[in-house]
Motif scaffolding. Structure first.
Motif, PDB file in Angstrom:
ATOM      1  N   GLU A   1       9.037 -50.696  51.905  1.00  0.00           N
ATOM      2  CA  GLU A   1       9.849 -51.005  50.738  1.00  0.00           C
ATOM      3  C   GLU A   1      11.313 -50.788  51.083  1.00  0.00           C
ATOM      4  O   GLU A   1      11.649 -50.184  52.101  1.00  0.00           O
ATOM      5  CB  GLU A   1       9.455 -50.128  49.550  1.00  0.00           C
ATOM      6  CG  GLU A   1       9.551 -48.646  49.832  1.00  0.00           C
ATOM      7  CD  GLU A   1       9.033 -47.794  48.682  1.00  0.00           C
ATOM      8  OE1 GLU A   1       9.601 -46.722  48.460  1.00  0.00           O
ATOM      9  OE2 GLU A   1       8.065 -48.212  48.027  1.00  0.00           O
TER      10      GLU A   1
ATOM     11  N   ARG B   1      14.719 -51.652  44.128  1.00  0.00           N
ATOM     12  CA  ARG B   1      13.495 -52.351  43.737  1.00  0.00           C
ATOM     13  C   ARG B   1      13.812 -53.414  42.695  1.00  0.00           C
ATOM     14  O   ARG B   1      14.743 -53.257  41.906  1.00  0.00           O
ATOM     15  CB  ARG B   1      12.476 -51.370  43.148  1.00  0.00           C
ATOM     16  CG  ARG B   1      12.023 -50.291  44.110  1.00  0.00           C
ATOM     17  CD  ARG B   1      11.013 -49.362  43.437  1.00  0.00           C
ATOM     18  NE  ARG B   1      10.530 -48.342  44.347  1.00  0.00           N
ATOM     19  CZ  ARG B   1      11.136 -47.196  44.587  1.00  0.00           C
ATOM     20  NH1 ARG B   1      12.268 -46.935  43.952  1.00  0.00           N
ATOM     21  NH2 ARG B   1      10.637 -46.319  45.435  1.00  0.00           N
ATOM     22  N   LYS B   2      13.014 -54.463  42.681  1.00  0.00           N
ATOM     23  CA  LYS B   2      13.155 -55.466  41.638  1.00  0.00           C
ATOM     24  C   LYS B   2      12.622 -54.905  40.326  1.00  0.00           C
ATOM     25  O   LYS B   2      11.634 -54.178  40.310  1.00  0.00           O
ATOM     26  CB  LYS B   2      12.393 -56.740  42.006  1.00  0.00           C
ATOM     27  CG  LYS B   2      13.070 -57.562  43.093  1.00  0.00           C
ATOM     28  CD  LYS B   2      12.363 -58.890  43.291  1.00  0.00           C
ATOM     29  CE  LYS B   2      13.105 -59.743  44.305  1.00  0.00           C
ATOM     30  NZ  LYS B   2      12.441 -61.055  44.500  1.00  0.00           N
ATOM     31  N   LYS B   3      13.282 -55.270  39.230  1.00  0.00           N
ATOM     32  CA  LYS B   3      12.877 -54.755  37.922  1.00  0.00           C
ATOM     33  C   LYS B   3      11.504 -55.278  37.520  1.00  0.00           C
ATOM     34  O   LYS B   3      10.767 -54.619  36.779  1.00  0.00           O
ATOM     35  CB  LYS B   3      13.918 -55.146  36.875  1.00  0.00           C
ATOM     36  CG  LYS B   3      13.727 -54.466  35.534  1.00  0.00           C
ATOM     37  CD  LYS B   3      14.864 -54.780  34.583  1.00  0.00           C
ATOM     38  CE  LYS B   3      14.667 -54.084  33.248  1.00  0.00           C
ATOM     39  NZ  LYS B   3      15.791 -54.383  32.320  1.00  0.00           N
ATOM     40  N   ALA B   4      11.136 -56.460  38.018  1.00  0.00           N
ATOM     41  CA  ALA B   4       9.833 -57.039  37.681  1.00  0.00           C
ATOM     42  C   ALA B   4       9.253 -57.738  38.896  1.00  0.00           C
ATOM     43  O   ALA B   4       9.981 -58.178  39.785  1.00  0.00           O
ATOM     44  CB  ALA B   4       9.965 -58.016  36.517  1.00  0.00           C
ATOM     45  N   LYS B   5       7.932 -57.849  38.922  1.00  0.00           N
ATOM     46  CA  LYS B   5       7.221 -58.548  39.990  1.00  0.00           C
ATOM     47  C   LYS B   5       6.509 -59.760  39.401  1.00  0.00           C
ATOM     48  O   LYS B   5       6.204 -59.793  38.197  1.00  0.00           O
ATOM     49  CB  LYS B   5       6.218 -57.609  40.640  1.00  0.00           C
ATOM     50  CG  LYS B   5       6.847 -56.372  41.273  1.00  0.00           C
ATOM     51  CD  LYS B   5       5.779 -55.459  41.855  1.00  0.00           C
ATOM     52  CE  LYS B   5       6.401 -54.211  42.457  1.00  0.00           C
ATOM     53  NZ  LYS B   5       5.372 -53.288  43.005  1.00  0.00           N
ATOM     54  N   PRO B   6       6.199 -60.759  40.233  1.00  0.00           N
ATOM     55  CA  PRO B   6       5.524 -61.957  39.716  1.00  0.00           C
ATOM     56  C   PRO B   6       4.235 -61.637  38.965  1.00  0.00           C
ATOM     57  O   PRO B   6       3.933 -62.249  37.942  1.00  0.00           O
ATOM     58  CB  PRO B   6       5.246 -62.774  40.987  1.00  0.00           C
ATOM     59  CG  PRO B   6       6.322 -62.352  41.936  1.00  0.00           C
ATOM     60  CD  PRO B   6       6.543 -60.889  41.671  1.00  0.00           C
TER      61      PRO B   6
ATOM     62  N   ASP C   1       3.558 -59.277  37.086  1.00  0.00           N
ATOM     63  CA  ASP C   1       3.744 -58.616  35.786  1.00  0.00           C
ATOM     64  C   ASP C   1       3.694 -59.598  34.615  1.00  0.00           C
ATOM     65  O   ASP C   1       3.496 -59.189  33.466  1.00  0.00           O
ATOM     66  CB  ASP C   1       5.095 -57.883  35.745  1.00  0.00           C
ATOM     67  CG  ASP C   1       5.193 -56.779  36.784  1.00  0.00           C
ATOM     68  OD1 ASP C   1       4.143 -56.290  37.227  1.00  0.00           O
ATOM     69  OD2 ASP C   1       6.330 -56.406  37.140  1.00  0.00           O
TER      70      ASP C   1
ATOM     71  N   HIS D   1      11.340 -62.340  31.654  1.00  0.00           N
ATOM     72  CA  HIS D   1      10.706 -61.940  32.916  1.00  0.00           C
ATOM     73  C   HIS D   1      11.449 -62.551  34.106  1.00  0.00           C
ATOM     74  O   HIS D   1      11.659 -61.879  35.123  1.00  0.00           O
ATOM     75  CB  HIS D   1       9.245 -62.384  32.920  1.00  0.00           C
ATOM     76  CG  HIS D   1       8.537 -62.108  34.206  1.00  0.00           C
ATOM     77  ND1 HIS D   1       8.175 -60.844  34.606  1.00  0.00           N
ATOM     78  CD2 HIS D   1       8.136 -62.928  35.219  1.00  0.00           C
ATOM     79  CE1 HIS D   1       7.568 -60.894  35.780  1.00  0.00           C
ATOM     80  NE2 HIS D   1       7.548 -62.147  36.174  1.00  0.00           N
TER      81      HIS D   1
ATOM     82  N   ASP E   1      14.451 -60.509  34.752  1.00  0.00           N
ATOM     83  CA  ASP E   1      14.123 -59.237  35.394  1.00  0.00           C
ATOM     84  C   ASP E   1      13.753 -59.419  36.859  1.00  0.00           C
ATOM     85  O   ASP E   1      13.964 -58.519  37.676  1.00  0.00           O
ATOM     86  CB  ASP E   1      12.973 -58.553  34.656  1.00  0.00           C
ATOM     87  CG  ASP E   1      13.401 -58.007  33.293  1.00  0.00           C
ATOM     88  OD1 ASP E   1      14.625 -57.919  33.055  1.00  0.00           O
ATOM     89  OD2 ASP E   1      12.516 -57.683  32.484  1.00  0.00           O
ATOM     90  N   MET E   2      13.189 -60.585  37.190  1.00  0.00           N
ATOM     91  CA  MET E   2      12.842 -60.865  38.584  1.00  0.00           C
ATOM     92  C   MET E   2      14.082 -60.931  39.476  1.00  0.00           C
ATOM     93  O   MET E   2      14.009 -60.724  40.681  1.00  0.00           O
ATOM     94  CB  MET E   2      12.079 -62.189  38.672  1.00  0.00           C
ATOM     95  CG  MET E   2      10.628 -62.106  38.214  1.00  0.00           C
ATOM     96  SD  MET E   2       9.572 -61.384  39.486  1.00  0.00           S
ATOM     97  CE  MET E   2       9.636 -62.666  40.734  1.00  0.00           C
TER      98      MET E   2
ATOM     99  N   CYS F   1      17.894 -56.021  40.097  1.00  0.00           N
ATOM    100  CA  CYS F   1      17.505 -54.914  40.975  1.00  0.00           C
ATOM    101  C   CYS F   1      17.779 -53.571  40.299  1.00  0.00           C
ATOM    102  O   CYS F   1      18.762 -53.415  39.578  1.00  0.00           O
ATOM    103  CB  CYS F   1      18.266 -54.980  42.301  1.00  0.00           C
ATOM    104  SG  CYS F   1      17.766 -56.354  43.365  1.00  0.00           S
TER     105      CYS F   1
END
Length: 214
Positions: A29, A55-60, A62, A164, A167-168, A171
């Motif tokens: 990471e 880190r990214k605030k959201a992941k795919p 999610d 979303h 958020d993607m 960071c």
């Protein structure tokens, strides 16, 4: 934060060959650990660490859960989307951010938009600049405006998707400074530093041994 194992090399605790200053990277990471160590009395090593992570605030993955939660929450939120004052403020923010409405005119129509007028002006100016390279924030705001103008579950889900997507592209940066002390321990003819008093929870475990990490 998941504890990780990081090896630092030391060949002789009594000599100067022990970790002093450096930086380590996590290959799984986007994170790093900087350290600054000094030798204390009785072969005790005092180290100051700063652990930094991006880190990214959201992941795919999610998105599906967010959509499911949105479907469940929609009936209770429907009344809020019909609030004309709230919808008017949201519409004004979008219009200012997209350059369709002057900042001062927005503050005149909705004085409660800006408790700090100067900060509001600076924030809207930044939003306009950011919109030139990324429309994620404005797309999210536009989806909220559409939901206000035409309340429906479909538009609420579209709003969730837009949020979303924003958020993607956002960071989250964290920085965790802490101090840890190590003691010299002899192991079968070899030696190494181990955390004094045991490892600290939610922080990286750092051990030092001749020639390898343990």
């Amino acid at each position: 934060m998941i504890a990780c194992l990081i090896g630092l090399v030391a060949s002789n605790a009594a000599a100067t060959d022990y970790p002093t200053t450096g930086m380590l990277y996590n290959r799984q990471e986007d994170s790093s650990l900087t350290y600054n160590c000094t030798m204390q009395q009785s072969q005790r090593l005092q180290c100051e660490f700063i652990q930094t992570a991006v880190r990214k605030k959201a992941k795919p993955g999610d998105l599906e859960k967010k959509l499911a939660d949105a479907r469940t929450a929609y009936p209770n939120l429907l009344s809020q989307s019909k609030d004309p004052e709230q919808c008017g403020r949201i519409s004004a923010l979008f219009s200012v951010g997209s350059g369709q409405l002057d900042i001062y005119e927005a503050m005149k129509r909705y004085p409660d938009l800006a408790k700090d007028p100067k900060a509001f002006q600076e924030g809207m100016a930044r939003l306009r600049e950011e919109a030139k390279t990324s429309s994620a924030m404005l797309d999210s705001m536009k989806a909220v405006v559409t939901m206000c103008d035409h309340p429906s579950e479909e538009n609420y889900l579209a709003m969730t998707r837009a949020d979303h997507a924003k958020d993607m592209k956002t960071c989250q940066v964290s920085s965790n400074p802490y101090t840890q002390e190590f003691v010299w321990v002899a192991l079968r003819g070899m030696g190494g530093f181990r955390p004094a008093g045991g490892a600290l929870r939610n922080r990286p475990v750092v051990s030092i041994r001749n020639g390898q990490g343990i």
